[in-house]
Scaffold this motif. Structure first.
Motif, PDB file in Angstrom:
ATOM      1  N   THR A   1     -23.654  14.959  11.983  1.00 33.69           N
ATOM      2  CA  THR A   1     -24.053  14.439  13.291  1.00 33.69           C
ATOM      3  C   THR A   1     -25.228  13.483  13.145  1.00 33.69           C
ATOM      4  O   THR A   1     -25.278  12.428  13.784  1.00 33.69           O
ATOM      5  CB  THR A   1     -24.445  15.601  14.233  1.00 33.69           C
ATOM      6  N   VAL A   2     -26.181  13.858  12.291  1.00 40.24           N
ATOM      7  CA  VAL A   2     -27.341  12.998  12.053  1.00 40.24           C
ATOM      8  C   VAL A   2     -26.893  11.682  11.414  1.00 40.24           C
ATOM      9  O   VAL A   2     -27.335  10.603  11.826  1.00 40.24           O
ATOM     10  CB  VAL A   2     -28.373  13.704  11.154  1.00 40.24           C
ATOM     11  N   GLU A   3     -26.023  11.778  10.416  1.00 41.53           N
ATOM     12  CA  GLU A   3     -25.559  10.572   9.716  1.00 41.53           C
ATOM     13  C   GLU A   3     -24.886   9.591  10.679  1.00 41.53           C
ATOM     14  O   GLU A   3     -25.099   8.378  10.593  1.00 41.53           O
ATOM     15  CB  GLU A   3     -24.591  10.965   8.607  1.00 41.53           C
ATOM     16  N   VAL A   4     -24.077  10.129  11.585  1.00 36.84           N
ATOM     17  CA  VAL A   4     -23.381   9.273  12.553  1.00 36.84           C
ATOM     18  C   VAL A   4     -24.382   8.525  13.432  1.00 36.84           C
ATOM     19  O   VAL A   4     -24.251   7.310  13.667  1.00 36.84           O
ATOM     20  CB  VAL A   4     -22.427  10.115  13.423  1.00 36.84           C
ATOM     21  N   HIS A   5     -25.393   9.230  13.902  1.00 37.21           N
ATOM     22  CA  HIS A   5     -26.375   8.601  14.786  1.00 37.21           C
ATOM     23  C   HIS A   5     -27.300   7.652  14.025  1.00 37.21           C
ATOM     24  O   HIS A   5     -27.737   6.625  14.576  1.00 37.21           O
ATOM     25  CB  HIS A   5     -27.180   9.672  15.525  1.00 37.21           C
ATOM     26  N   ILE A   6     -27.604   7.976  12.769  1.00 33.83           N
ATOM     27  CA  ILE A   6     -28.403   7.061  11.943  1.00 33.83           C
ATOM     28  C   ILE A   6     -27.644   5.750  11.742  1.00 33.83           C
ATOM     29  O   ILE A   6     -28.211   4.648  11.838  1.00 33.83           O
ATOM     30  CB  ILE A   6     -28.743   7.698  10.585  1.00 33.83           C
ATOM     31  N   SER A   7     -26.349   5.851  11.480  1.00 30.81           N
ATOM     32  CA  SER A   7     -25.524   4.645  11.315  1.00 30.81           C
ATOM     33  C   SER A   7     -25.522   3.805  12.577  1.00 30.81           C
ATOM     34  O   SER A   7     -25.616   2.569  12.523  1.00 30.81           O
ATOM     35  CB  SER A   7     -24.089   5.038  10.944  1.00 30.81           C
ATOM     36  N   ALA A   8     -25.448   4.484  13.730  1.00 29.35           N
ATOM     37  CA  ALA A   8     -25.469   3.762  15.002  1.00 29.35           C
ATOM     38  C   ALA A   8     -26.803   3.051  15.207  1.00 29.35           C
ATOM     39  O   ALA A   8     -26.848   1.901  15.677  1.00 29.35           O
ATOM     40  CB  ALA A   8     -25.197   4.734  16.151  1.00 29.35           C
ATOM     41  N   LEU A   9     -27.899   3.725  14.851  1.00 28.40           N
ATOM     42  CA  LEU A   9     -29.219   3.105  14.972  1.00 28.40           C
ATOM     43  C   LEU A   9     -29.311   1.861  14.105  1.00 28.40           C
ATOM     44  O   LEU A   9     -29.812   0.812  14.533  1.00 28.40           O
ATOM     45  CB  LEU A   9     -30.313   4.092  14.551  1.00 28.40           C
ATOM     46  N   ARG A  10     -28.835   1.959  12.867  1.00 23.78           N
ATOM     47  CA  ARG A  10     -28.884   0.811  11.962  1.00 23.78           C
ATOM     48  C   ARG A  10     -28.100  -0.376  12.508  1.00 23.78           C
ATOM     49  O   ARG A  10     -28.524  -1.534  12.366  1.00 23.78           O
ATOM     50  CB  ARG A  10     -28.359   1.215  10.588  1.00 23.78           C
ATOM     51  N   ARG A  11     -26.974  -0.088  13.118  1.00 28.07           N
ATOM     52  CA  ARG A  11     -26.160  -1.173  13.674  1.00 28.07           C
ATOM     53  C   ARG A  11     -26.860  -1.863  14.834  1.00 28.07           C
ATOM     54  O   ARG A  11     -26.608  -3.042  15.106  1.00 28.07           O
ATOM     55  CB  ARG A  11     -24.801  -0.636  14.143  1.00 28.07           C
ATOM     56  N   LYS A  12     -27.747  -1.150  15.508  1.00 26.72           N
ATOM     57  CA  LYS A  12     -28.399  -1.713  16.691  1.00 26.72           C
ATOM     58  C   LYS A  12     -29.782  -2.304  16.410  1.00 26.72           C
ATOM     59  O   LYS A  12     -30.120  -3.371  16.935  1.00 26.72           O
ATOM     60  CB  LYS A  12     -28.508  -0.638  17.775  1.00 26.72           C
ATOM     61  N   ILE A  13     -30.593  -1.608  15.611  1.00 32.07           N
ATOM     62  CA  ILE A  13     -31.980  -2.071  15.448  1.00 32.07           C
ATOM     63  C   ILE A  13     -32.230  -2.797  14.132  1.00 32.07           C
ATOM     64  O   ILE A  13     -33.271  -3.460  13.988  1.00 32.07           O
ATOM     65  CB  ILE A  13     -32.996  -0.909  15.586  1.00 32.07           C
TER      66      ILE A  13
END
Length: 224
Positions: free
Chosen positions: A188-200
């Motif tokens: 779950t953490v990995e998925v959200h970290i990936s999403a953060l990287r794509r945005k910020i």
């Protein structure tokens, strides 16, 4: 949550460390006041569990020196003594809370979590890392002046990393603090970290959200 235990009774210190780690806390221990002061000065902690009767430098002096140096770390004092004068002195030197030995481990955990929430509420509300700005109060994020839309969970994750900027934060810590459950799926953490990287990061050619092998993730300023 990262905790420093300063306790000269080694069996008790190890018992506290083991119990807190089972609950998902990251724990360091030292056994005298001078070591406790040095450790708390050189490293970042959310809360310090500080015994009063310590060799070298007692807990009152450790606490007062940390406060005099400008530290706002949460401090929970432990003592074998019991009485209103000891409690008053602990609070007067800058402690946030007080617990007499022997104590219930359940109560200790509850006190630590309550203290962490109070400390979090008085933490700096705006973090600036290069051209990345995380505003906890406004719940907003900008990069190079551009507003970035994040989901509530993504922002909570970014905000927690920002509060501990430059520090490696484990997946377990993130699950505990952002999802309130250290037993959730680490993916779950990995998925959200990936999403953060794509945005910020990705749209701006940055790599602020960094993977620290064997430790977790770190948020740091970078030049691109």
């Amino acid at each position: 949550m990262r905790v420093l235990v300063v306790e000269d009774e080694q069996r008790l210190a190890l018992a506290i460390k083991h119990g807190l780690e089972v609950e998902g806390f990251s724990v360091d221990i030292v056994h005298d006041g001078l070591s406790g002061l040095a450790r708390a000065t050189d490293h970042s902690y959310d809360v310090i569990i500080l015994d009063i009767m310590l060799p070298g430098l007692n807990g009152y002096r450790v606490c007062s020196r940390l406060r005099a140096a400008g530290s706002d770390v949460g401090i929970l004092m432990l003592t074998a003594k019991d009485g209103e004068w000891d409690e008053a002195e602990a609070l007067d030197t800058g402690a946030d809370d007080y617990l007499s030995k022997p104590f219930s481990f359940v109560v200790l955990i509850a006190r630590l979590k309550a203290l962490a929430r109070r400390i979090g509420s008085r933490a700096p509300r705006r973090t600036v890392l290069g051209d990345l700005v995380v505003d906890s109060a406004a719940r907003s994020c900008t990069r190079a002046g551009t507003s970035i839309a994040l989901t509530p969970r993504e922002f909570a994750l970014l905000d927690h990393l920002a509060r501990r900027a430059g520090e490696a934060v484990s997946k377990r810590d993130l699950l505990e603090e952002v999802w309130d459950c250290a037993d959730s799926d680490p993916n779950t953490v990995e998925v959200h970290i990936s999403a953060l990287r794509r945005k910020i990061d990705a749209p701006f050619g940055r790599t602020a959200v960094q993977t620290v092998r064997g430790s977790g993730y770190r948020l740091a300023a970078d030049g691109g």
